[in-house]
Design an enzyme around this catalytic site. Structure first.
Site, mmCIF file in Angstrom:
data_model
loop_
_atom_site.group_PDB
_atom_site.id
_atom_site.type_symbol
_atom_site.label_atom_id
_atom_site.label_comp_id
_atom_site.label_asym_id
_atom_site.label_seq_id
_atom_site.Cartn_x
_atom_site.Cartn_y
_atom_site.Cartn_z
ATOM 1 N N SER A 1 28.986 86.874 32.664
ATOM 2 C CA SER A 1 29.239 87.478 33.969
ATOM 3 C C SER A 1 28.872 86.523 35.093
ATOM 4 O O SER A 1 29.533 86.494 36.129
ATOM 5 C CB SER A 1 28.496 88.806 34.117
ATOM 6 O OG SER A 1 27.114 88.643 33.875
ATOM 7 N N GLU A 2 27.796 85.726 34.901
ATOM 8 C CA GLU A 2 27.464 84.688 35.873
ATOM 9 C C GLU A 2 26.864 83.460 35.207
ATOM 10 O O GLU A 2 26.176 83.567 34.178
ATOM 11 C CB GLU A 2 26.468 85.194 36.935
ATOM 12 C CG GLU A 2 27.081 86.032 38.031
ATOM 13 C CD GLU A 2 26.913 87.512 37.802
ATOM 14 O OE1 GLU A 2 27.489 88.309 38.568
ATOM 15 O OE2 GLU A 2 26.227 87.879 36.828
ATOM 16 N N THR A 3 27.134 82.326 35.830
ATOM 17 C CA THR A 3 26.538 81.040 35.476
ATOM 18 C C THR A 3 25.993 80.449 36.768
ATOM 19 O O THR A 3 26.645 80.524 37.812
ATOM 20 C CB THR A 3 27.586 80.092 34.871
ATOM 21 O OG1 THR A 3 28.093 80.670 33.659
ATOM 22 C CG2 THR A 3 27.005 78.723 34.562
ATOM 23 N N HIS B 1 20.883 89.586 38.707
ATOM 24 C CA HIS B 1 20.343 89.072 37.436
ATOM 25 C C HIS B 1 20.384 87.546 37.394
ATOM 26 O O HIS B 1 19.459 86.927 36.842
ATOM 27 C CB HIS B 1 21.027 89.761 36.238
ATOM 28 C CG HIS B 1 22.070 88.983 35.520
ATOM 29 N ND1 HIS B 1 23.398 89.000 35.889
ATOM 30 C CD2 HIS B 1 21.991 88.177 34.425
ATOM 31 C CE1 HIS B 1 24.092 88.237 35.063
ATOM 32 N NE2 HIS B 1 23.272 87.729 34.163
#
Length: 283
Positions: free
Chosen positions: A44-46, A75
């Site tokens: 979902s995120e990097t 997060h």
């Protein structure tokens, strides 16, 4: 090669929360190289850690979904701070970390678990009737099943939807095409007996198909914005625990506390993967 960490956030179970990929020493990477790597990780995120440009900050972070860059996300903020500290980062102030990101400076505190101070909402208030109709269609619920709906956007574009209870949240089977163009966070309260069993006051789900992730397992920015909306309106107490990820087989727990005029959002963080990674070319 650059140092790399993958951190599980919002659960002490290493595989129970929401993972974020963190690339350390990311100076010299282009926007295109960062976006391509974030697309490849398919998380979902990097995030990418960089030297700060603000004198008050300990580090700077850039946050990418598989599809685009975000000014702020929860997060990744906790996971990036965890990775920065674990990698030898020394904060300017004992017991605190100051992160620089697209949304500005975000303050974190260190204690039993990391927690970030919720950034201010950039948009709140009523949602246009046509958008409400489409969101209800996307969630496959009638308008009369929605207790309240409002903008609760702290950067990613969240619209908050309050349903009658946690069971109604867990029963959702969305129509994804109708939700494209919206970032929708849905919340419902557990009854007292169920809350004691689950260890949480509410169940939360995050639907964000436009960001390349149809449902995010556990979402700090959404929980921050829902807390600002629902604590502010008196629907939730000033301190509570939110459950998220149940529908995806995760056991995320988000700890929310209002302290004076600030809302703090915290969760457990665990390093799951560490090593090096090939991303772009060093300057």
């Amino acid at each position: 090669m650059r140092p790399f960490t993958q951190v599980n956030v919002f659960s002490a179970d290493p595989l129970g929360g929401n993972p974020v990929a963190v690339v350390h020493d990311a100076e010299g990477l282009t926007d295109q190289e960062m976006q391509r790597f974030a697309h490849w990780t398919n998380l979902s995120e990097t995030t990418f850690l960089l030297p700060p440009t603000a004198p008050e900050a300990d580090y700077r972070v850039r946050i990418f979904t598989p599809a685009e860059e975000l000014p702020f996300a929860g997060h990744p903020t906790l996971g990036s701070a965890h990775a920065w500290l674990a990698g030898g980062g020394v904060p300017r102030e004992e017991g605190a970390v100051v992160q620089e990101c697209g949304a500005g400076l975000v303050r974190l505190r260190r204690g039993e678990r990391l927690a970030f101070a919720a950034p201010p909402l950039v948009r709140e208030g009523p949602v246009a009737p046509a958008d409400v109709e489409r969101i209800c269609r996307g969630l496959r619920v009638g308008r009369d099943e929605v207790v309240d709906i409002a903008w609760a956007d702290n950067g990613p574009g969240w619209i908050g939807v309050l349903l009658a209870d946690a069971d109604a949240v867990l029963a959702l089977r969305p129509s994804w095409p109708d939700l494209v163009g919206f970032e929708v966070g849905v919340v419902g309260a557990y009854a007292d007996e169920a809350a004691a069993r689950v260890g949480a006051a509410v169940e939360v789900r995050a639907f964000c198909p436009s960001l390349g992730v149809v449902e995010d397992p556990v979402t700090g920015s959404l929980n921050a914005s829902l807390a600002q909306w629902l604590i502010g309106s008196g629907r939730l107490p000033s301190s509570y625990v939110a459950s998220q990820g149940t529908a995806l087989g995760r056991n995320g727990r988000v700890f929310v506390d209002q302290d004076g005029g600030e809302i703090w959002v915290g969760g457990d963080t665990v390093t799951v993967v560490s090593g090096t990674v090939e991303v772009g070319a060093r300057a």
